[in-house]
Structure formats: C-alpha cells, structure tokens
Design a protein around this motif. Structure first.
Motif: not given
Length: 138
Positions: A22-37
C-alpha cells in the motif's frame, strides 16, 4: 500417510497472491512524506520505485513512513537507497521513520542507519529535516 506429501513446498502462485503493498503520500512544504505498507519484495519493489518517482517533487526531502511496513527484502532496500541518491542529487535528504519488526531487523543487520537517518516517528523526521527557503523561512 504418504511421507512425500509432508515435504511439498508451497506453490509459487499462492505466495505471489499474498504480496501486497500500500502506498500513499502527502506533500508538505519542501517535503514529500511517502507511506509504505504491506510487503516490499521483488514482486512489488518496482511499483514502489515508480511511485516514488511519480510523487516526489524535485528538490523535496523525502520521509518514508514505514509504520505499516510488514516485510522488506533487499530489492526494497535498493529502492530506498536509490531514492536517497536521487534526493542527494537535488541537495535533499531521505529519512526513514517508524520501521519495526522484520523490516527494522533487516535494516539493522545491513546497517542501513549508516546510509540513511532512521527515526521512530514521522514527526521526529520532520523536526530533523533542515529548514529550507521553500518551507517559508525567508
């Protein structure tokens, strides 16, 4: 009872059907957070690599949220390392957050912490990242 039936290995298709990611992401200023399950192995590591390429913005730091990761093999490690190399080419960092269980054990064995910073939580990772101008610090 037939002794040979006790030693029959599981069939390939049965194992392949168990592999889920499972993959999801969110963009924050200057950062990509990628959740890997789920599980990252030879069958799913290409999907992870493609996903990272598709969602990471050039110049962004990357935080991999691994709290939902149940299994990781060397092909998954290669994707994480390749992501770090790409980020470094953009003067950005990759941090690993929340690894536990089997994935954390593998990362410990291969000394992944010597290549990539590893922290307990995504929040800790975000605090660890350098503040950049694109994050609103002009």
């Amino acid at each position: 009872m037939d002794a040979s039936s006790q030693h029959d290995p599981p069939t390939g298709p049965a194992r392949a059907s168990v592999t889920t990611i499972t993959l999801s992401h969110r963009h924050l200023p200057g950062t990509s957070v990628i959740a890997v399950g789920g599980e990252v192995d030879l069958a799913s590591s290409g999907r992870l690599a493609d996903y990272v390429k598709g969602v990471r913005r050039p110049g962004d730091h990357v935080v991999f949220d691994l709290t939902g990761l149940l299994f990781l093999d060397c092909s998954g490690l290669r994707v994480l390392i390749a992501s770090a190399r790409q980020a470094a080419a953009d003067d950005a960092m990759v941090l690993l957050a929340g690894a536990h269980g089997v994935p954390a054990r593998l990362m410990h064995i291969v000394r992944m912490h010597s290549l990539l910073p590893m922290v307990s939580t995504v929040e800790q990772a975000l605090i660890t990242l350098p503040i950049t101008a694109c994050a609103g610090t002009r």
